[in-house]
Design a protein around this motif. Structure first.
Motif, PDB file in Angstrom:
ATOM      1  N   GLY A 126       2.780  -0.726   8.111  1.00 30.74           N
ATOM      2  CA  GLY A 126       3.251  -0.321   9.105  1.00 30.74           C
ATOM      3  C   GLY A 126       4.129   0.892   8.825  1.00 30.74           C
ATOM      4  O   GLY A 126       4.070   1.594   7.963  1.00 30.74           O
ATOM      5  N   LYS A 127       5.034   1.103  10.148  1.00 30.25           N
ATOM      6  CA  LYS A 127       5.819   2.534  10.040  1.00 30.25           C
ATOM      7  C   LYS A 127       6.860   2.380   8.645  1.00 30.25           C
ATOM      8  O   LYS A 127       7.177   3.494   8.089  1.00 30.25           O
ATOM      9  CB  LYS A 127       6.661   2.584  11.184  1.00 30.25           C
ATOM     10  N   GLY A 128       7.396   0.963   8.593  1.00 30.67           N
ATOM     11  CA  GLY A 128       8.278   0.979   7.411  1.00 30.67           C
ATOM     12  C   GLY A 128       7.740   1.230   6.123  1.00 30.67           C
ATOM     13  O   GLY A 128       8.375   2.061   5.255  1.00 30.67           O
ATOM     14  N   SER A 129       6.329   0.994   5.849  1.00 27.92           N
ATOM     15  CA  SER A 129       5.671   1.322   4.546  1.00 27.92           C
ATOM     16  C   SER A 129       5.375   2.829   4.523  1.00 27.92           C
ATOM     17  O   SER A 129       5.584   3.629   3.415  1.00 27.92           O
ATOM     18  CB  SER A 129       4.121   0.795   4.649  1.00 27.92           C
ATOM     19  N   LEU A 130       5.150   3.479   5.491  1.00 30.52           N
ATOM     20  CA  LEU A 130       5.098   4.844   5.615  1.00 30.52           C
ATOM     21  C   LEU A 130       6.439   5.693   5.225  1.00 30.52           C
ATOM     22  O   LEU A 130       6.326   6.485   4.371  1.00 30.52           O
ATOM     23  CB  LEU A 130       4.771   5.324   7.026  1.00 30.52           C
ATOM     24  N   ALA A 131       7.394   5.052   5.716  1.00 33.05           N
ATOM     25  CA  ALA A 131       8.821   5.681   5.273  1.00 33.05           C
ATOM     26  C   ALA A 131       9.046   5.703   3.827  1.00 33.05           C
ATOM     27  O   ALA A 131       9.384   6.353   3.088  1.00 33.05           O
ATOM     28  CB  ALA A 131       9.855   4.997   6.059  1.00 33.05           C
ATOM     29  N   LYS A 132       8.715   4.115   3.238  1.00 29.87           N
ATOM     30  CA  LYS A 132       8.786   4.240   1.789  1.00 29.87           C
ATOM     31  C   LYS A 132       7.780   5.035   1.005  1.00 29.87           C
ATOM     32  O   LYS A 132       8.177   5.528   0.026  1.00 29.87           O
ATOM     33  CB  LYS A 132       8.237   2.635   1.559  1.00 29.87           C
ATOM     34  N   SER A 133       6.601   4.974   1.486  1.00 29.06           N
ATOM     35  CA  SER A 133       5.803   6.055   0.813  1.00 29.06           C
ATOM     36  C   SER A 133       6.334   7.377   0.814  1.00 29.06           C
ATOM     37  O   SER A 133       6.092   8.199  -0.201  1.00 29.06           O
ATOM     38  CB  SER A 133       4.307   5.933   1.474  1.00 29.06           C
ATOM     39  N   SER A 134       6.886   7.977   1.942  1.00 25.67           N
ATOM     40  CA  SER A 134       7.341   9.131   2.134  1.00 25.67           C
ATOM     41  C   SER A 134       8.392   9.582   1.090  1.00 25.67           C
ATOM     42  O   SER A 134       8.471  10.680   0.440  1.00 25.67           O
ATOM     43  CB  SER A 134       7.796   9.402   3.459  1.00 25.67           C
ATOM     44  N   VAL A 135       9.209   8.386   0.993  1.00 23.66           N
ATOM     45  CA  VAL A 135      10.321   8.713   0.058  1.00 23.66           C
ATOM     46  C   VAL A 135       9.827   8.613  -1.402  1.00 23.66           C
ATOM     47  O   VAL A 135      10.370   9.262  -2.251  1.00 23.66           O
ATOM     48  CB  VAL A 135      11.418   7.530   0.166  1.00 23.66           C
ATOM     49  N   LEU A 136       8.798   7.756  -1.635  1.00 21.27           N
ATOM     50  CA  LEU A 136       8.598   7.769  -2.900  1.00 21.27           C
ATOM     51  C   LEU A 136       7.807   9.207  -3.066  1.00 21.27           C
ATOM     52  O   LEU A 136       8.093   9.544  -4.392  1.00 21.27           O
ATOM     53  CB  LEU A 136       7.351   6.576  -2.973  1.00 21.27           C
ATOM     54  N   PHE A 150       0.784  -1.178   0.165  1.00 18.28           N
ATOM     55  CA  PHE A 150       0.182   0.032   0.156  1.00 18.28           C
ATOM     56  C   PHE A 150       1.074   1.378  -0.018  1.00 18.28           C
ATOM     57  O   PHE A 150       0.477   2.446  -0.423  1.00 18.28           O
ATOM     58  CB  PHE A 150      -0.883   0.167   1.194  1.00 18.28           C
ATOM     59  N   TRP A 151       2.136   1.151   0.194  1.00 26.71           N
ATOM     60  CA  TRP A 151       3.216   2.176   0.337  1.00 26.71           C
ATOM     61  C   TRP A 151       3.037   2.925  -1.027  1.00 26.71           C
ATOM     62  O   TRP A 151       3.738   3.999  -1.077  1.00 26.71           O
ATOM     63  CB  TRP A 151       4.436   1.887   0.759  1.00 26.71           C
ATOM     64  N   ALA A 152       2.699   2.075  -2.003  1.00 20.41           N
ATOM     65  CA  ALA A 152       2.894   2.628  -3.242  1.00 20.41           C
ATOM     66  C   ALA A 152       1.904   3.460  -3.921  1.00 20.41           C
ATOM     67  O   ALA A 152       1.789   4.236  -4.973  1.00 20.41           O
ATOM     68  CB  ALA A 152       2.970   1.292  -4.375  1.00 20.41           C
ATOM     69  N   ALA A 153       0.946   3.624  -2.960  1.00 22.98           N
ATOM     70  CA  ALA A 153      -0.199   4.603  -3.160  1.00 22.98           C
ATOM     71  C   ALA A 153       0.013   6.028  -3.686  1.00 22.98           C
ATOM     72  O   ALA A 153      -0.781   6.346  -4.669  1.00 22.98           O
ATOM     73  CB  ALA A 153      -1.151   4.829  -2.127  1.00 22.98           C
TER      74      ALA A 153
END
Length: 287
Positions: free
Chosen positions: A192-202, A49-52
Motif C-alpha cells: 500500500g501507500k505505507g509500503s511506498l513511503a518505506k521504499s522511498s525512504v530506503l 515488497f517495499w524492500a525491493a
C-alpha cells in the motif's frame, strides 16, 4: 508476539519471516543467485515488497563494477552503455524484460476489449507490440547510457542509482495497482501507500550510500567530481520513479483491470528508460 516474529514449533500457524527472509527470497527470485527459500520466505517477500530497492542496489552494484572495469580499459561510451544494460538483464534473468514484452503485447490490441488485452498480456508468444515496445525501451536506454558515458566518462553511478529507483517504481506500481489472480496478486494486494513511503525512504538511504561510494572511487582514481549534478539527477529520479509507477498502475488498472507481475516488470524497465532520458537532459543543461 510481533507480526514478523516466528511462531514456535508446534504452533498451528505458518511461520512468518521478516525483512531478512524477504531479501533472501527476492535475491533468489529476482536474480540469478539461487538460495534455499520456502513458503516462509515467499510470505515475507509478499508482505515486505517495499524492500525491493535493496535488490536494485545489488543489481546496480554488479553492473557498476562491470562498467568501472570497462572504463579502466578505455572502452567506448557505447560499449559501456551496452554492457550496463546487458549486465542488469542477465543478472535479473531477463525477468522484468519478459514482463515488458508481455505488457507491450497486451497494450497493442486493436479491439479495445478488456478480455482481448488480458489474453494478449498472458499469451506466452511475443507479438509485434511486445517486440516494438521492448526494442524502443532498449534503444532509448542504450542511447542514454552512451550519452551519459560521453558526458561523465562512465555510467557507473548512473546504472547504480537507476536500478535502485527502478525497483522503487515497481513498489509504486504495486501500491497503486489492483491485485489480479496471478502469482503477484498477494504481493500487489499487500503493498500500500505505507509500503511506498518505506521504499522511498530506503531508496534515499541507498542513494546516499551510492553517492559516498562514487565520491570515494572518483577521489581514488582522480576523476572529476560532479556530486551536485548527480544528486539533482537522483532527487528527480526518485520523484519520477513514483510517477512512472503510479502511471503504469493507472494504465494497467484501466486496460487490464489489475496489476500483475508482468506490469511490475514493465514498470521496472520503462521507469529506467524514463529516468535515463531525464538524466541526459539534466546533464545537457548543467554540464
Amino acid at each position: 508476539m510481533t507480526e514478523n516474529s516466528d511462531v514456535p514449533e508446534g504452533g498451528g500457524e505458518t511461520p512468518k519471516g521478516g525483512f531478512v527472509s524477504a531479501i533472501k527470497c527476492m535475491i533468489s527470485f529476482f536474480t540469478i543467485i539461487r538460495l534455499d527459500v520456502g513458503q516462509k520466505e515467499f510470505d515475507a517477500m509478499e508482505r515486505n515488497f517495499w524492500a525491493a530497492p535493496v535488490i536494485g542496489f545489488l543489481n546496480g552494484l554488479v553492473a557498476a563494477v562491470v562498467c568501472l572495469l570497462l572504463v579502466e580499459v578505455d572502452a567506448s561510451p557505447f560499449l559501456q552503455g551496452v554492457a550496463a544494460l546487458v549486465t542488469v538483464f542477465v543478472f535479473s534473468k531477463f525477468l522484468h524484460f519478459d514482463g515488458l514484452t508481455d505488457f507491450g503485447d497486451g497494450m497493442i490490441v486493436s479491439s479495445g476489449r478488456r478480455e482481448d488485452h488480458v489474453r494478449a498480456l498472458k499469451d506466452s508468444l511475443i507479438g509485434a507490440g511486445g517486440f516494438g515496445v521492448a526494442l524502443t525501451v532498449v534503444l532509448i536506454s542504450v542511447a542514454c547510457y552512451t550519452d551519459i558515458a560521453t558526458y561523465w566518462g562512465s555510467v557507473m553511478a548512473a546504472v547504480f542509482a537507476v536500478e535502485v529507483l527502478a525497483k522503487n517504481a515497481q513498489v509504486a506500481a504495486a501500491a497503486f495497482g489492483e491485485p489480479g489472480s496471478g502469482m503477484a496478486s498477494r504481493q500487489v494486494g499487500m503493498t500500500g501507500k505505507g509500503s511506498l513511503a518505506k521504499s522511498s525512504v530506503l531508496s534515499v538511504i541507498l542513494l546516499a550510500v551510492i553517492c559516498l561510494i562514487h565520491h570515494g572511487i572518483c577521489g581514488l582514481m582522480g576523476y572529476a567530481l560532479k556530486d551536485d549534478v548527480m544528486i539533482l539527477c537522483m532527487v528527480l529520479g526518485l520523484l519520477m520513479s513514483v510517477a512512472v509507477g503510479w502511471y503504469m498502475a493507472r494504465t494497467a488498472n484501466r486496460v487490464f483491470g489489475f496489476v500483475n507481475g508482468d506490469i511490475l516488470g514493465a514498470a521496472n524497465e520503462i521507469s529506467r528508460a524514463v529516468m535515463l532520458i531525464m538524466a541526459v537532459i539534466v546533464l545537457g543543461l548543467c554540464i
